[in-house]
Motif scaffolding. Structure first.
Motif, PDB file in Angstrom:
ATOM      1  N   SER A 209       0.953   3.513 -11.278  1.00  0.00           N
ATOM      2  CA  SER A 209       1.798   3.153 -10.235  1.00  0.00           C
ATOM      3  C   SER A 209       0.847   2.114  -9.371  1.00  0.00           C
ATOM      4  CB  SER A 209       2.615   4.221  -9.563  1.00  0.00           C
ATOM      5  OG  SER A 209       1.676   5.084  -9.016  1.00  0.00           O
ATOM      6  N   THR A 212       1.228  -1.188 -10.064  1.00  0.00           N
ATOM      7  CA  THR A 212       2.652  -1.825 -10.465  1.00  0.00           C
ATOM      8  C   THR A 212       3.335  -2.294  -9.166  1.00  0.00           C
ATOM      9  OG1 THR A 212       2.715   0.048 -11.899  1.00  0.00           O
ATOM     10  CG2 THR A 212       4.923  -0.784 -11.156  1.00  0.00           C
ATOM     11  N   ARG A 214       5.394  -3.239  -6.078  1.00  0.00           N
ATOM     12  CA  ARG A 214       6.238  -2.358  -5.212  1.00  0.00           C
ATOM     13  C   ARG A 214       7.650  -2.780  -5.406  1.00  0.00           C
ATOM     14  NH1 ARG A 214       8.686  -2.730  -0.239  1.00  0.00           N
ATOM     15  NH2 ARG A 214       8.858  -0.967   0.863  1.00  0.00           N
ATOM     16  N   PRO A 216      11.211  -1.118  -3.644  1.00  0.00           N
ATOM     17  CA  PRO A 216      11.756  -0.309  -2.546  1.00  0.00           C
ATOM     18  C   PRO A 216      12.616   0.816  -3.409  1.00  0.00           C
ATOM     19  CG  PRO A 216      12.065  -2.444  -1.999  1.00  0.00           C
ATOM     20  CD  PRO A 216      11.307  -2.617  -3.409  1.00  0.00           C
ATOM     21  N   ASN A 219       9.040   2.352  -6.554  1.00  0.00           N
ATOM     22  CA  ASN A 219       7.656   2.334  -6.643  1.00  0.00           C
ATOM     23  C   ASN A 219       7.004   2.006  -5.303  1.00  0.00           C
ATOM     24  OD1 ASN A 219       5.328   2.563  -8.494  1.00  0.00           O
ATOM     25  ND2 ASN A 219       5.011   0.906  -7.952  1.00  0.00           N
ATOM     26  N   GLU A 220       6.535   3.008  -4.760  1.00  0.00           N
ATOM     27  CA  GLU A 220       6.059   2.717  -3.200  1.00  0.00           C
ATOM     28  C   GLU A 220       4.601   3.585  -2.938  1.00  0.00           C
ATOM     29  OE1 GLU A 220       9.519   1.625  -0.249  1.00  0.00           O
ATOM     30  OE2 GLU A 220       9.983   3.337  -1.406  1.00  0.00           O
ATOM     31  N   ASP A 222       1.145   4.796  -1.905  1.00  0.00           N
ATOM     32  CA  ASP A 222       0.486   4.510  -0.498  1.00  0.00           C
ATOM     33  C   ASP A 222      -0.961   3.746  -0.632  1.00  0.00           C
ATOM     34  OD1 ASP A 222      -1.341   6.305  -1.732  1.00  0.00           O
ATOM     35  OD2 ASP A 222      -0.569   7.855  -0.330  1.00  0.00           O
ATOM     36  N   ARG A 226      -3.023   2.844  -4.302  1.00  0.00           N
ATOM     37  CA  ARG A 226      -3.337   1.530  -4.514  1.00  0.00           C
ATOM     38  C   ARG A 226      -4.976   1.496  -4.815  1.00  0.00           C
ATOM     39  NH1 ARG A 226       0.552  -1.293  -6.354  1.00  0.00           N
ATOM     40  NH2 ARG A 226       2.408  -1.505  -5.656  1.00  0.00           N
TER      41      ARG A 226
END
Ligand SMILES: NC(=O)c1ccc[n+]([C@@H]2O[C@H](COP(=O)([O-])OP(=O)(O)OC[C@H]3O[C@@H](n4cnc5c(N)ncnc54)[C@H](OP(=O)(O)O)[C@@H]3O)[C@@H](O)[C@H]2O)c1
Length: 305
Positions: A209, A212, A214, A216, A219-220, A222, A226
């Motif tokens: 993720s 990947t 973002r 809303p 897939n958010e 933190d 990242r």
């Protein structure tokens, strides 16, 4: 070489079901299909997360044709209700993608009394496919999600419910071996019945993720995720890229039933034809698992009758 995004043929006029479409690989699979003109039924267990996924697709692609369908893959009652709701129209493809990836540390059972990871990742799909197979149009494809994990564990043919030995990793790998066994056995049965439908297995390598885009509500990750995921850049890719393997197996004229598709460099890369483990394609193992799954789900799954 940047291969992403590869071309996708127009899917206008076609209707697909994608399970586990509220996040990850399933979301990006559904989004690309809708972007190519298909009508996509997004299925997953949470109405809120499904609505967020549908809204994200509609927001990015005005005019996209998507609907949501709540199915909890771990519950046979929920699967049967979902299958009944799907009879509104024919299906040109099913992506059996939903999966419990973060598995419990101790062995749990579903409401139906099956080991929970196998129930969610495989048995729910077995029951769903048994019921929606008659809806598939000539030329339709079923794509089941396998995994590289199938190379790192063994299949407990005599202990499919993992009552004799359970750990979270074995449960996940075991469910993915079962999924591959199911996908290849389904294709053998379709061929034997001369059915105009095919089954393929796809795996997305190592798709994470934090690599990947973002989206809303979908897939958010933190900043910490990242950063951690960026350290794995050499051997990983985003889930949007992993979805391309599924899309290739589902739509490419170059793909045919019984094949195994994955990323070119195993963990990452554009879709390429791979060789599955011998267990995955063993007809005896396939027949054994099929009989077990019929018993465990109470579904009589006869292909082509
Ligand atoms: N990512 C990889 O590197 C990788 C590698 C090999 C294979 N795979 C396979 O690819 C598939 C997708 O993986 P992913 O990385 O995209 O996982 P993910 O981001 O965790 O997404 C999994 C999806 O399945 C849904 N789901 C989970 N439990 C469910 C249930 N009981 N009923 C219905 N839906 C349920 C999730 O919904 P919720 O939002 O409600 O949880 C979500 O939509 C899985 O089958 C996985 O085994 C992934």
């Amino acid at each position: 070489m940047n291969w992403y995004p590869p071309p996708l043929l127009s899917q206008a006029g076609r209707r697909f079901l994608v399970t586990g479409a509220s996040a990850g690989v399933g979301f990006f699979t559904a989004a690309r299909l809708a972007g190519a003109g298909a009508h996509v039924v997004l299925s997953a267990r949470s109405p809120e997360r499904l609505e967020a996924a549908a809204a994200a697709i509609r927001g990015a692609r005005p005019g996209a044709s998507v609907e949501t369908l709540v199915i909890d893959q771990s519950s046979l009652e929920s699967v049967r209700a979902g299958a009944a709701a799907l009879t509104a129209g024919p299906l040109d493809g099913v992506v059996a993608n939903a999966g419990m990836v973060h598995t419990p540390g101790a062995r749990l059972e579903s409401a139906d009394g099956n080991e929970l990871v196998l129930a969610t990742n495989v048995l729910g799909h077995f029951a769903l496919l048994a019921r929606v197979l008659p809806l598939l149009t000539p030329g339709a494809r079923v794509v089941l999600l396998g995994s590289l994990a199938t190379r790192l564990s063994t299949f407990r043919v005599d202990d499919l419910q993992l009552t004799l030995g359970y750990d979270f990793w074995r449960a996940y790998a075991h469910s993915k071996i079962a999924m591959q066994v199911l996908g290849f056995e389904l294709d053998r049965r379709l061929r034997a019945a001369d059915a105009p439908v095919s089954s393929l297995v796809a795996h997305p390598g190592y798709s994470i993720s934090g690599r990947t885009p973002r989206v809303p509500g979908v897939n958010e990750p933190d900043a910490r995720t990242r950063f951690a995921d960026s350290l794995q850049a050499a051997w990983s890719q985003g889930k949007h890229r992993g979805a391309e393997v599924t899309l290739h197996a589902l739509t490419s004229p170059a793909a045919i039933g019984g094949q195994y598709w994955g990323p070119r460099w195993w963990m990452k890369g554009e879709p390429a034809l791979h060789t599955p483990t011998r267990t995955s394609t063993d007809p005896d193992v396939g027949a054994h698992f099929w009989a077990f799954a019929e018993n465990a789900t109470g579904e009589s799954f006869t292909v082509g009758a």
